[in-house]
Design a protein around this motif. Structure first.
Motif, PDB file in Angstrom:
ATOM      1  N   THR A 186      -0.866  -0.786   5.269  1.00  0.00           N
ATOM      2  CA  THR A 186       0.264  -1.316   6.026  1.00  0.00           C
ATOM      3  C   THR A 186       1.531  -1.236   5.184  1.00  0.00           C
ATOM      4  O   THR A 186       1.576  -1.720   4.057  1.00  0.00           O
ATOM      5  N   ASN A 187       2.541  -0.617   5.737  1.00  0.00           N
ATOM      6  CA  ASN A 187       3.821  -0.464   5.054  1.00  0.00           C
ATOM      7  C   ASN A 187       4.863  -1.263   5.825  1.00  0.00           C
ATOM      8  O   ASN A 187       5.188  -0.922   6.963  1.00  0.00           O
ATOM      9  N   PRO A 188       5.414  -2.336   5.232  1.00  0.00           N
ATOM     10  CA  PRO A 188       6.366  -3.183   5.970  1.00  0.00           C
ATOM     11  C   PRO A 188       7.624  -2.442   6.403  1.00  0.00           C
ATOM     12  O   PRO A 188       8.234  -2.802   7.413  1.00  0.00           O
ATOM     13  N   TYR A 189       8.023  -1.417   5.660  1.00  0.00           N
ATOM     14  CA  TYR A 189       9.224  -0.675   6.040  1.00  0.00           C
ATOM     15  C   TYR A 189       8.982   0.142   7.312  1.00  0.00           C
ATOM     16  O   TYR A 189       9.893   0.304   8.135  1.00  0.00           O
ATOM     17  N   ILE A 190       7.766   0.647   7.477  1.00  0.00           N
ATOM     18  CA  ILE A 190       7.420   1.342   8.723  1.00  0.00           C
ATOM     19  C   ILE A 190       7.458   0.368   9.890  1.00  0.00           C
ATOM     20  O   ILE A 190       8.032   0.653  10.946  1.00  0.00           O
TER      21      ILE A 190
END
Length: 687
Positions: free
Chosen positions: A223-227
């Motif tokens: 999981t990438n918060p920026y995505i």
């Protein structure tokens, strides 16, 4: 008699900078603050008033051996710690110098670790026991600096520091420091800066590149918060600002191209016309034009991520950008009020008084880039353009906007000079919906890239965009007023090329799959054309073209039949599908060929005119066709797994190019803030 070197006050040797003397002590493992104890803090207050010498500091790091690293590790640890502590200061000079020192430290350590994989970068700088605490503090300070009421020098250096961090390793996903930017996200700070016209003009480019690289960290692994945050961003000001950074760069590129084109025209138009593209695009990877194209990879990748992830961003594609605080570059070739001149008479026009939009910039940019196919960088750049167009063509809102007859533009699409055709100057600069301009762009690619080094993947993407546009028109019953004959001729020309080059192409690619996609576009027109063709005459023209070029379809059918009997054909499934897809076209050709022959016999003619054959077509639609399924179906675009490696390569290039640019900024960044009287000065005693 021997001569002596002069020494003392007469020596030409410059005194060593105070900061360099301190670096040398630190990298010998000594404590330069020992003369300042117990007032330890005063030394560091004075140290951060000294302008950092980036080259010397990086050089000291690069010279360290494994044993020396162990010796100076406490000092490296201390410098880093003091730099972070100093980020809390209100003193502008100390703040900028501490940021610049951090940039140099990180850059040097990353470079050292790349040269010698035996070094553990994190442990060498921090020691694992301090890493979480200090990196959290660093991100908190960066957030405060980006949003605070501070000098722009400090904000500038803070963004450069973040760029140094995210470009530390060629493979972004192997840069473990980015975990701390994931845990302590700066996304909201980036959004606020993009929303402010003044701050965006100063820092927007850095922010867009930062977001692009951060979005690609372990993109398909965790999981990438920026995505997540970019995909749900709905702030219109921020999205428009994001798009404006991209459009300004692309428009500036188009302006430079137009200027180069105009210079060639003014010197000798007729003598240089056929060589313009050849002069501008040279296969040498190091040429200026190739580098200019490659330099756009970062912002094109940013555009791709926004279009791919955020549906709200689609609304900015045709957004008029005309802010007084950040005017568009004087490179726009779109005019809503005046016609764009044709290529032969295109002057350099100051277009700052006219609005522009991102979609127009992308179309014009693509028309320039697609003229160069001599090197891998340009091909990769064009593939990225086609993937962006694929995402756009799948979006309902983007399609409704592009097909809106009330939203028309005059767009200059650049076309390659080719011996076997004349440019249709009547179509240059014509005011039309953007969907028509997009189709013009795709037709231009089809007719101008039929070459020995056949770009199969680009053709599949190009034909895929055409199919998506037609599916939208069929589904929403949109009747675009477009000269469809140009598209049909281009697609038939592509089929002819595939048949003629069968032997050479079969060794390299699956020509049956591409042929199937092209034939199914014709089947879409044949089966559902009544739902989206603007006039009944269009149907007549379609059947006329199929009959006029019946030899192409007959030869294609014969080629397919040959491969159905070959037991070792690796593309057998596509061969069978292509054979079945030709049924209706062959039935139409056979039906009308017979009708035309009958009519000619009755009239006693041997060479009928186009209008006479069209009249025969109109009177003989009494034929039965087979209903084919899934003609308006396509697999929605997915980045993984097909394009994963491509984007890894693109991100790697963007990281490498950005890293080169950053070091130049960091090295040359000299604070403009006057130095206080208390500033330590260089003395000869320090040498």
């Amino acid at each position: 008699m021997t001569s002596r070197k002069r020494s003392g006050s007469g020596s030409s040797k410059r005194p060593k900078e105070k900061v360099v003397y301190i670096y040398e002590l630190l990298f010998r493992g000594e404590d330069p603050s020992q003369d300042r104890r117990p007032d330890f803090s005063e030394f560091w207050n004075e140290f951060f008033l000294l302008q950092p010498n980036v080259e010397v500091l990086e050089g000291e790091i690069s010279k360290l051996t494994g044993e020396q690293f162990a010796l100076v590790k406490p000092n490296l640890n201390m410098i880093f710690h003091k730099c972070i502590e100093m980020l809390d200061t209100d003193h502008p000079k100390r703040l900028c110098n501490s940021l610049q020192t951090l940039c140099s430290l990180f850059y040097g350590i990353f470079k050292k670790s790349t040269a010698d994989n035996s070094y553990d970068i994190l442990n060498e700088i921090f020691g694992y026991e301090h890493m979480d605490k200090w990196m959290k503090q660093l991100m908190e300070h960066c957030n405060r600096i980006l949003l605070g009421d501070i000098t722009e020098n400090a904000r500038f250096m803070c963004l450069k520091l973040l760029l140094v961090l995210v470009t530390g390793t060629d493979n972004v996903s192997q840069n473990v420091l980015l975990e701390y930017l994931m845990m302590n996200t700066l996304f909201e700070a980036f959004v606020k800066l993009l929303s402010d016209p003044t701050l965006r003009a100063q820092h927007g480019h850095d922010i867009v590149i930062l977001l692009t690289i951060l979005v690609n960290y372990r993109k398909h692994e965790a999981t990438n918060p920026y995505i997540v945050q970019l995909s749900i961003l709905a702030d219109e000001l921020a999205l428009n600002g994001y798009g404006q950074m991209i459009s300004q760069s692309l428009i500036d590129f188009c302006r430079q191209y137009m200027q180069s084109l105009n210079n060639a025209q003014s010197s000798s138009w007729f003598s240089s016309l056929s060589n313009i593209v050849g002069n501008m695009f040279v296969s040498d990877e190091g040429c200026e034009r190739v580098q200019q194209i490659k330099a756009n990879n970062g912002l094109l990748l940013a555009l791709y991520e926004a279009v791919h992830l955020n549906r709200n961003f689609i609304t900015t594609l045709a957004h008029t950008q005309a802010e007084s605080s950040a005017p568009p570059s004087p490179s726009n070739t779109l005019s809503l009020t005046q016609p764009v001149p044709d290529l032969a008479n295109a002057p350099i026009i100051d277009m700052t008084q006219y609005p522009t939009n991102l979609l127009v910039a992308v179309f014009q940019y693509c028309s320039i880039v697609m003229q160069d196919n001599k090197n891998e960088s340009s091909v990769a750049n064009l593939k990225l353009c086609f993937l962006i167009l694929t995402c756009i063509s799948e979006d309902q809102y983007a399609n409704s906007m592009m097909h809106d007859n009330n939203l028309t533009f005059k767009v200059m699409l650049h076309r390659a000079q080719m011996r076997h055709r004349k440019l249709n100057v009547d179509r240059v600069g014509k005011s039309q919906p953007l969907a028509a301009t997009l189709l013009d762009l795709l037709v231009e690619f089809i007719v101008s890239h039929l070459m020995k080094k056949f770009p199969m993947e680009l053709y599949l993407l190009c034909v895929g965009v055409i199919h998506r546009i037609l599916c939208y028109q069929k589904r929403c019953r949109v009747r675009l007023n477009y000269p469809w004959k140009e598209l049909w001729s281009a697609l038939i020309g592509l089929l002819r090329f595939l048949v003629n080059q069968e032997q050479a192409l079969m060794k390299k690619c699956n020509i049956f799959y591409l042929s199937l996609q092209v034939v199914n576009i014709f089947n879409l027109f044949i089966t559902y054309g009544d739902t989206f063709l603007a006039t009944t005459n269009s149907y007549d023209e379609l059947y006329y073209e199929l009959n006029r070029e019946e030899k192409v379809f007959t030869e294609l059918h014969a080629m397919v039949l040959r491969y159905t009997t070959m037991p070792d054909c690796e593309y057998k499934d596509d061969v069978i599908k292509l054979l079945n897809s030709l049924v209706n076209i062959l039935a139409i050709v056979k039906h009308f060929q017979n009708k035309i022959k009958e009519w000619l016999a009755e009239q006693g003619l041997s060479t009928p005119t186009e209008e006479q054959i069209l009249d025969v077509v109109r009177k003989n639609y009494d034929l039965t066709l087979k209903l084919q399924d899934s003609l308006d179906h396509y697999d929605r675009y997915a980045e993984a797994p097909r394009h994963t490696n491509f984007f890894k390569s693109m991100v790697r290039d963007v990281v490498a190019d950005t890293r080169k640019q950053i070091y130049g900024y960091v090295k040359d960044a000299v604070s403009t803030i006057p130095e206080p009287d208390a500033m330590l000065t260089s003395t000869s005693s320090n040498s």
